[in-house]
Write a protein that holds these residues in place. Structure first.
Motif, short mmCIF file in Angstrom:
data_model
loop_
_atom_site.label_atom_id
_atom_site.label_comp_id
_atom_site.label_asym_id
_atom_site.label_seq_id
_atom_site.Cartn_x
_atom_site.Cartn_y
_atom_site.Cartn_z
N PRO A 163 -11.31 15.13 -10.13
CA PRO A 163 -12.73 14.77 -10.26
C PRO A 163 -12.95 13.31 -10.64
O PRO A 163 -13.98 12.74 -10.30
CB PRO A 163 -13.23 15.71 -11.36
CG PRO A 163 -12.01 16.13 -12.09
CD PRO A 163 -10.92 16.17 -11.08
N GLN A 164 -11.98 12.70 -11.31
CA GLN A 164 -12.14 11.31 -11.71
C GLN A 164 -12.15 10.37 -10.50
O GLN A 164 -12.66 9.26 -10.58
CB GLN A 164 -11.03 10.90 -12.69
CG GLN A 164 -9.63 10.85 -12.09
CD GLN A 164 -8.94 12.19 -12.02
OE1 GLN A 164 -9.55 13.22 -12.30
NE2 GLN A 164 -7.66 12.19 -11.65
N ALA A 165 -11.62 10.82 -9.37
CA ALA A 165 -11.57 10.00 -8.17
C ALA A 165 -12.78 10.21 -7.26
O ALA A 165 -12.99 9.47 -6.30
CB ALA A 165 -10.29 10.28 -7.38
N LEU A 166 -13.59 11.22 -7.56
CA LEU A 166 -14.76 11.52 -6.74
C LEU A 166 -15.85 10.47 -6.96
O LEU A 166 -16.13 10.08 -8.09
CB LEU A 166 -15.27 12.91 -7.10
CG LEU A 166 -16.41 13.49 -6.28
CD1 LEU A 166 -16.26 15.00 -6.19
CD2 LEU A 166 -17.75 13.17 -6.93
N ARG A 167 -16.46 9.99 -5.87
CA ARG A 167 -17.52 9.00 -5.94
C ARG A 167 -18.76 9.51 -5.19
O ARG A 167 -18.70 9.73 -3.98
CB ARG A 167 -17.08 7.67 -5.33
CG ARG A 167 -15.95 6.98 -6.08
CD ARG A 167 -16.41 6.48 -7.45
NE ARG A 167 -15.33 5.85 -8.19
CZ ARG A 167 -14.50 6.48 -9.01
NH1 ARG A 167 -14.64 7.79 -9.22
NH2 ARG A 167 -13.54 5.83 -9.64
#
Length: 199
Positions: A163-167
């Motif tokens: 989720p930290q890579a989702l933009r």
């Protein structure tokens, strides 16, 4: 999306009464959902024709994005092309299934819906890291608004591994991760509240 674009619909009269209650959130197997929709006779209609015609329900795959590690759900403020929903918070992403999705599909309704949902997700996120997992949960319906009267939601749980890579894209205004247990405290649109019931 133009009003001339052909969107996937189903005749209201061919759907089970339980699906058309004033507020419906029904958990069911995907196979059963597909059986009902196939038997009801899905068809494509110009969006401009069916946006105000309650004889048809436009089918909307509706994905709720989750970070399963921390039990957090993606929440944002409505800002997209559907002006009737502006100003409300949502945990659902999705949109119409269009005739072009059928051309990209391998075969069958499940493939068409998958193509439509993948297209919508690619439009909503600037970066959508893989892998992610989609699990069908059930259908939602509401008859209390002009929008709800002509749409039927197919709810998918979408678990993202990073989720930290989702933009988020521009239409997912003020996107944030909130604890699933606290999502109901936000001023959510009715569809989001119904979707959380069967998540």
């Amino acid at each position: 999306m133009s009003l001339e674009e052909q969107v996937l619909c189903v005749p209201r009269q061919a759907l089970p009464a339980a699906w058309l209650e004033r507020r419906a959130a029904l958990a069911l197997p995907y196979e059963r959902c597909l059986e009902v929709l196939d038997a009801a006779g899905c068809c494509y209609k110009a969006r401009g024709e069916v946006e105000k015609d309650p004889r048809y329900k436009q089918i909307i795959p509706y994905a709720v994005v989750l970070d399963p590690r921390d039990s957090r759900v993606g929440c944002y403020q409505r800002k997209g092309s559907e002006k009737r929903l502006h100003g409300r918070a949502s945990v659902g992403l999705g949109g119409h299934v269009i005739r072009e999705d059928a051309l990209a599909a391998s075969n069958g309704l499940a493939s068409v819906l998958a193509c439509g949902l993948r297209r919508e997700l690619s439009e909503e996120f600037a970066i959508l890291p893989e892998p992610y997992r989609l699990t069908f949960r059930g259908i939602i319906n509401e008859e209390e608004s002009a929008v709800g009267e002509v749409h039927l939601g197919l709810v998918f749980r979408m678990d993202v591994s990073t989720p930290q890579a989702l933009r988020p894209g521009a239409e997912l205004h003020r996107f944030q991760w909130v604890p699933l247990s606290q999502a109901g405290r936000h001023p959510l649109e009715l569809w989001s509240r119904l979707a959380l019931e069967i998540l």
